[in-house]
Motif scaffolding. Structure first.
Motif, short mmCIF file in Angstrom:
data_model
loop_
_atom_site.label_atom_id
_atom_site.label_comp_id
_atom_site.label_asym_id
_atom_site.label_seq_id
_atom_site.Cartn_x
_atom_site.Cartn_y
_atom_site.Cartn_z
N ARG A 19 0.83 -1.20 0.00
CA ARG A 19 0.00 0.00 0.00
C ARG A 19 0.87 1.26 0.00
N ASP A 20 1.94 1.26 0.79
CA ASP A 20 2.87 2.40 0.82
C ASP A 20 3.57 2.56 -0.52
N LEU A 21 3.95 1.46 -1.14
CA LEU A 21 4.61 1.51 -2.44
C LEU A 21 3.68 2.11 -3.49
N ILE A 22 2.45 1.67 -3.52
CA ILE A 22 1.48 2.19 -4.49
C ILE A 22 1.22 3.67 -4.24
N GLY A 23 1.07 4.06 -2.97
CA GLY A 23 0.86 5.47 -2.63
C GLY A 23 2.03 6.34 -3.05
N LYS A 97 -8.35 14.82 -13.26
CA LYS A 97 -8.34 14.65 -11.81
C LYS A 97 -7.24 13.68 -11.39
N GLN A 98 -6.58 14.01 -10.31
CA GLN A 98 -5.54 13.16 -9.76
C GLN A 98 -6.13 12.23 -8.70
N SER A 99 -5.35 11.33 -8.18
CA SER A 99 -5.79 10.35 -7.19
C SER A 99 -6.42 11.04 -5.98
N ASP A 100 -7.49 10.44 -5.46
CA ASP A 100 -8.15 10.97 -4.27
C ASP A 100 -7.24 10.90 -3.04
N GLU A 101 -6.22 10.07 -3.10
CA GLU A 101 -5.30 9.93 -1.97
C GLU A 101 -4.28 11.05 -1.91
#
Length: 160
Positions: A19-23, A97-101
């Motif tokens: 999850r950290d890698l993807i973020g 639009k960019q990622s909601d994160e």
């Protein structure tokens, strides 16, 4: 059964790292996309010998008030030099639009305008400089705009 238990433990241990890698990759992609748009606007302003502006845009044709860059942005030829996309001004590039994160905002940078000399200037003619922050769940970046018009990116703490 033992193999299944071991596999389940490995998945549980690896999930947060994945999850950290993807973020981190999403943050890097958004940062590179915005830096690329700013660099493109600067080069187009020099090439066309006219003002080119980058601004946040949700509808892909006009600038939004404020500095909510995560909804997307446009690069356009700013013929009247007001920092707003008006009728008759050519939109050169649209970024959605960019990622909601990821939250993207700046300290007073509701748009970035480049003159024919490649320098960043406000519609009033004053030098334009500042930062745009990209805040992810675990990491953050800052894009720094210098008065000369050059941009650089660096690791940062989120400040919005």
């Amino acid at each position: 059964m033992t193999a299944l238990s071991v596999a389940a433990v490995l998945v549980v241990l690896a999930a947060p790292a994945l999850r950290d890698l993807i973020g981190g990759q999403r943050l890097a992609l958004s940062t590179q996309t915005l830096v690329g748009s700013l660099s493109y606007a600067r080069s187009e302003a020099i090439r066309r010998s006219t003002r080119v502006t980058v601004c946040p845009s949700m509808n892909e044709s006009t600038c939004d008030a404020g500095s909510a860059w995560n909804r997307g942005w446009i690069v356009f030829v700013d013929l009247d030099g007001d920092g707003q996309a008006s009728e008759g001004e050519t939109v050169l590039r649209v970024t959605g639009k960019q990622s909601d994160e990821i939250e993207i905002g700046g300290n007073s940078l509701s748009n970035v305008s480049y003159g024919p000399d490649g320098k960043a200037r406000k519609p009033s003619g004053a030098w334009q400089f500042g930062s745009i922050y990209l805040c992810g769940t675990q990491r953050s970046k800052r894009i720094v705009l210098s008065a000369s018009g050059r941009v650089r990116q660096e690791h940062s703490q989120c400040v919005q």
